[in-house]
Design an enzyme around this catalytic site. Structure first.
Site, PDB file in Angstrom:
ATOM      1  N   PHE A 124      55.421  39.790  92.653  1.00  0.00           N
ATOM      2  CA  PHE A 124      55.382  41.167  92.176  1.00  0.00           C
ATOM      3  C   PHE A 124      53.969  41.688  92.439  1.00  0.00           C
ATOM      4  O   PHE A 124      52.987  40.980  92.183  1.00  0.00           O
ATOM      5  CB  PHE A 124      55.700  41.194  90.677  1.00  0.00           C
ATOM      6  CG  PHE A 124      55.834  42.572  90.101  1.00  0.00           C
ATOM      7  CD1 PHE A 124      56.954  43.338  90.376  1.00  0.00           C
ATOM      8  CD2 PHE A 124      54.849  43.106  89.297  1.00  0.00           C
ATOM      9  CE1 PHE A 124      57.093  44.615  89.856  1.00  0.00           C
ATOM     10  CE2 PHE A 124      54.969  44.386  88.766  1.00  0.00           C
ATOM     11  CZ  PHE A 124      56.097  45.135  89.051  1.00  0.00           C
TER      12      PHE A 124
ATOM     13  N   ARG B 175      69.682  46.342  92.896  1.00  0.00           N
ATOM     14  CA  ARG B 175      69.560  45.191  92.003  1.00  0.00           C
ATOM     15  C   ARG B 175      70.464  45.381  90.777  1.00  0.00           C
ATOM     16  O   ARG B 175      70.503  46.461  90.185  1.00  0.00           O
ATOM     17  CB  ARG B 175      68.127  45.002  91.509  1.00  0.00           C
ATOM     18  CG  ARG B 175      67.102  44.706  92.570  1.00  0.00           C
ATOM     19  CD  ARG B 175      65.796  44.216  91.932  1.00  0.00           C
ATOM     20  NE  ARG B 175      65.441  44.989  90.739  1.00  0.00           N
ATOM     21  CZ  ARG B 175      64.509  44.626  89.871  1.00  0.00           C
ATOM     22  NH1 ARG B 175      63.838  43.511  90.042  1.00  0.00           N
ATOM     23  NH2 ARG B 175      64.223  45.390  88.820  1.00  0.00           N
TER      24      ARG B 175
ATOM     25  N   ASP C  12      54.702  32.850  86.299  1.00  0.00           N
ATOM     26  CA  ASP C  12      55.152  34.146  85.797  1.00  0.00           C
ATOM     27  C   ASP C  12      56.638  34.006  85.461  1.00  0.00           C
ATOM     28  O   ASP C  12      57.468  33.769  86.347  1.00  0.00           O
ATOM     29  CB  ASP C  12      54.936  35.226  86.863  1.00  0.00           C
ATOM     30  CG  ASP C  12      55.358  36.610  86.396  1.00  0.00           C
ATOM     31  OD1 ASP C  12      56.268  36.717  85.553  1.00  0.00           O
ATOM     32  OD2 ASP C  12      54.785  37.601  86.885  1.00  0.00           O
TER      33      ASP C  12
ATOM     34  N   TYR D 250      60.295  42.516  77.376  1.00  0.00           N
ATOM     35  CA  TYR D 250      61.155  43.702  77.343  1.00  0.00           C
ATOM     36  C   TYR D 250      62.340  43.605  78.296  1.00  0.00           C
ATOM     37  O   TYR D 250      63.151  44.532  78.372  1.00  0.00           O
ATOM     38  CB  TYR D 250      60.352  44.978  77.623  1.00  0.00           C
ATOM     39  CG  TYR D 250      59.463  44.937  78.846  1.00  0.00           C
ATOM     40  CD1 TYR D 250      59.985  45.094  80.121  1.00  0.00           C
ATOM     41  CD2 TYR D 250      58.093  44.769  78.714  1.00  0.00           C
ATOM     42  CE1 TYR D 250      59.175  45.063  81.227  1.00  0.00           C
ATOM     43  CE2 TYR D 250      57.264  44.744  79.812  1.00  0.00           C
ATOM     44  CZ  TYR D 250      57.807  44.890  81.077  1.00  0.00           C
ATOM     45  OH  TYR D 250      56.993  44.856  82.184  1.00  0.00           O
ATOM     46  N   LYS D 251      62.464  42.510  79.016  1.00  0.00           N
ATOM     47  CA  LYS D 251      63.613  42.345  79.913  1.00  0.00           C
ATOM     48  C   LYS D 251      64.705  41.553  79.184  1.00  0.00           C
ATOM     49  O   LYS D 251      65.392  42.095  78.317  1.00  0.00           O
ATOM     50  CB  LYS D 251      63.177  41.656  81.202  1.00  0.00           C
ATOM     51  CG  LYS D 251      62.138  42.437  82.016  1.00  0.00           C
ATOM     52  CD  LYS D 251      61.778  41.708  83.298  1.00  0.00           C
ATOM     53  CE  LYS D 251      60.591  42.331  84.013  1.00  0.00           C
ATOM     54  NZ  LYS D 251      60.876  43.679  84.540  1.00  0.00           N
TER      55      LYS D 251
END
Length: 404
Positions: free
Chosen positions: A132, A379, A201, A226-227
């Site tokens: 990322f 996605r 990560d 938050y995912k």
């Protein structure tokens, strides 16, 4: 297989799903198929009431007393211990706070400093070549700060590329774009054999699949909440520090919250012991306590069951896409078929690429919420606590209609 058979299969799978009762604990509209939990998880129902209580009672009436009486001060470690079993960590190894980026910065610099204690000639940091973007920026900045060179390397090649000059490696557990799961045990084992300190990560794996940080000897890890952990927009991230390196973790961001005696207000810095060493400044109490409440949905949940459902959901979705979709070259999957290489999302390449964003918008009009990444990647995130097999079938059918 005919559409009716796929609908029947979805219904049968939902009936047999041991996690199906969890869906009722989230705020979800029945007309919407939400497949973007890999960007922002759905709201657990109990969070709104808990936040109202924090604001009205703990802050409104308790005020400054709530740092002690309501447990605000110890929240970062307490909530870290709630996350710990979801990522295979013992209590006392995780602290909650700051963002993923900030925690990765602490971890990479800390990893380099430990490696340099053991071998001063280590002057290189490896970073996942498909990382990322922010991770790459952070790794490069940490490398500059420590006088190291940065070198992008494919995750699978990390161990063989590491050498006597390599100090630390920053690796993504799941590729954010393709959904590919990288082999954490093997990569960590190979890097350790080369004397390299590891930083993982976990943004796209925490809460979606077993991680086992302790068992595999990971040095540092960080991830967002938050995912798949459903902590809310901008919820604080977490930092894992293996017990074996906690006493040697020299954070580049020492703050009064990580001081051994924070209220002594000493001019000299003495780091606290344990995960407290990963703290910096005053924690964001509202978002931190919202996360704590959100994590209650995990009570009684076996992460192995979550992984089993994730794989079954993504298998079924790919099967439905093959049945309903136009097939190649219009749609093809970037996500590996092999279970050991798949996270909890499916990434589909849309051809031509310029059709991808309009397709996503058309899906939203049909009540299916997904995600877009350049160039031309659709996605779809599958959050096993609340995504149903019926959701997967509906999404694939709508996608086929849109693409055709």
């Amino acid at each position: 297989m005919a559409a009716g058979e796929l609908v029947e299969t979805a219904a049968a799978c939902d009936e047999a799903d041991e996690l199906r009762a969890k869906r009722a604990e989230f705020v979800l509209e029945p007309e919407t198929v939400y497949l973007d939990g890999n960007s922002l998880g759905a709201l657990p129902r109990s969070v709104a009431g808990r936040l109202a209580d924090v604001v009205e009672r703990e802050w409104g009436r308790g005020r400054i007393r709530s740092w002690g009486e309501a447990g605000w001060w110890t929240a970062p470690e307490r909530i870290g211990d709630r996350i710990a079993p979801l990522v295979g960590a013992a209590p006392g190894r995780i602290v909650v706070g700051d963002s993923t980026s900030v925690n990765l910065f602490k971890a990479v610099v800390g990893a380099v400093r430990i490696a340099r204690e053991e071998a001063p000639g280590r002057t290189e940091v490896l970073v996942d070549a498909a990382t990322f973007p922010t991770d790459g920026y952070i790794a490069a900045s940490a490398a500059r700060m420590t006088g190291c060179a940065i070198r992008p390397v494919a995750a699978a090649a990390m161990a063989e590329e590491a050498g006597p000059a390599t100090a630390a490696a920053l690796v993504n557990h799941v590729d954010y774009r393709t959904g590919e799961l990288h082999d954490l045990p093997a990569i960590t084992r190979g890097l350790r054999a080369a004397g390299v300190r590891t930083v993982w990560d976990l943004c796209h794996s925490a809460g979606a699949l077993p991680v086992e940080l302790d068992a595999h000897g990971v040095d540092f890890a960080a991830g967002c909440t938050y995912k798949f952990l459903n902590g809310g927009p901008g919820a604080p991230a977490f930092l894992y520090v293996n017990e074996a390196v906690q006493g040697r973790f020299d954070s580049p961001l020492p703050g009064w919250n990580s001081h051994a005696e924070p209220f002594a207000m000493a001019s000299d810095y003495t780091p606290a012991q344990g995960p407290v060493r990963g703290r910096v400044g005053t924690p964001d109490i509202l978002s931190t306590l919202a996360l704590e409440e959100a994590l209650r949905v995990w009570e009684g949940v076996d992460i192995a069951a979550v992984r089993a459902k994730s794989l079954a959901l993504t298998d079924f979705f790919l099967r439905c896409v093959a049945e309903y979709g136009p097939g190649e070259p219009r749609l093809r999957s970037l996500t590996p078929v092999a279970h050991e290489r798949r996270g909890s999302q499916v990434a589909l390449v849309c051809e031509p690429a310029e059709d991808a964003r309009p397709a996503l918008e058309a899906l939203a009009e049909r009540g299916v919420v997904g995600d877009f990444r350049h160039p031309g990647v659709l996605r779809f995130g599958f959050t096993p606590l609340y995504t149903s097999f019926r959701d997967a079938e509906r999404a694939a059918r709508a996608l086929g209609e849109v693409i055709r």
